[in-house]
Design a protein around this motif. Structure first.
Motif, PDB file in Angstrom:
ATOM      1  N   GLU A 126       0.831  -1.210   0.000  1.00  0.00           N
ATOM      2  CA  GLU A 126       0.000   0.000   0.000  1.00  0.00           C
ATOM      3  C   GLU A 126       0.863   1.257   0.000  1.00  0.00           C
ATOM      4  O   GLU A 126       0.578   2.228  -0.715  1.00  0.00           O
ATOM      5  N   ARG A 127       1.932   1.239   0.773  1.00  0.00           N
ATOM      6  CA  ARG A 127       2.811   2.415   0.842  1.00  0.00           C
ATOM      7  C   ARG A 127       3.512   2.663  -0.491  1.00  0.00           C
ATOM      8  O   ARG A 127       3.607   3.808  -0.950  1.00  0.00           O
TER       9      ARG A 127
ATOM     10  N   ALA B   3       2.911   5.970  -3.188  1.00  0.00           N
ATOM     11  CA  ALA B   3       4.026   6.936  -3.148  1.00  0.00           C
ATOM     12  C   ALA B   3       3.932   7.881  -4.343  1.00  0.00           C
ATOM     13  O   ALA B   3       4.517   7.643  -5.402  1.00  0.00           O
TER      14      ALA B   3
END
Length: 267
Positions: free
Chosen positions: A40-41, A45
């Motif tokens: 998810e990160r 981004a």
């Protein structure tokens, strides 16, 4: 290099410049929650110079857990950072849990030492089924969808796994391979002839200083026509490659064997 050449042979329309996993890295995390959080990160981004062009979720959605048993998440990036000469090049990031990585390491190990091609979905049907059943039990353990070809109750899977292990002796093989790597993995001059006796569940190892002598011995063993004996040659250089590619080789293989044994004990 052997893996790259093999892939180009299997996919005639592919070339090195379009191969999205020629370069890459792998992230091994403890839990599925950590895998989800990192994915998810990375996908969120917004200011990243390099851009995700494709994603492969082999855990849940697209394309989902494979019938081979492989599980993990792959993100394919296109390089758009500070070196213009490399713009457009693809880099693949693989994200797995330790359990998923242990499974993949065991497959790599058997392909190297056993001369199989399980990684590419071919080879002995019982061996393929063994790894698929283990993967399905790992999915249950991690609270994830099972591979569709082995989506049944844990009890049924454990009973099948026990029967397959009794027939194949995979845990004994892996134990023997670990001992081989530990003792001879740094020797660059040796060719090994390994003979597995299926009935006795013993692994016999013979070392040769040159490939010609090893090949002659292999031919002698094969001419005996004993279907109970599996014989294969392995160059020590390949063992060294395995250690380089999988620096946590011993821990990964031990984790796989420990998981399998724990499931069999519950059958």
């Amino acid at each position: 290099m052997p893996t790259i050449i093999d892939k180009l042979k299997r996919h005639p329309n592919m070339n090195v410049t379009t191969m999205h996993d020629l370069g890459g890295c792998r992230v091994i995390l403890e839990t599925v929650a950590e895998v989800d959080a990192l994915v998810e990160r990375l996908q969120g981004a917004r200011r990243a110079q390099n851009v995700i062009t494709r994603s492969y979720d082999y855990l849940r959605r697209h394309p989902g857990p494979q019938d081979s048993g492989y599980r993990g998440v792959h993100l394919v990036y296109e390089y758009r950072a500070t070196k213009p000469d490399f713009w457009g090049s693809a880099v693949e990031v693989q994200i797995r849990t330790g359990l998923q990585h242990a499974w993949a390491t065991a497959v790599e190990t058997l392909d190297l030492f056993g001369g199989t091609r399980l990684k590419y979905g071919t080879g002995d049907e019982d061996l393929k089924r063994f790894f698929l059943v283990v993967s399905s039990l790992m999915a249950v353990d991690e609270g994830l969808p099972q591979p569709q070809a082995a989506a049944t109750s844990p009890g049924a899977l454990r009973g099948e796994l026990r029967s397959l292990e009794k027939e194949l002796g995979l845990l004994s093989r892996l134990s023997g391979y670990v001992a081989l790597v530990e003792q001879f993995g740094s020797d660059k001059r040796t060719t090994f002839l390994m003979q597995l006796n299926r009935t006795e569940q013993t692994l016999y190892l013979e070392l040769f200083s040159n490939a010609a002598s090893a090949e002659a011995k292999l031919e002698e063993v094969e001419n005996q026509g004993d279907d109970n004996i599996d014989a294969v040659l392995v160059a020590s250089s390949k063992v060294g490659m395995l250690k380089s590619a999988y620096p946590n080789y011993f821990a990964n293989t031990s984790a796989f064997s420990a998981f399998v044994q724990s499931q069999i004990d519950q059958a």
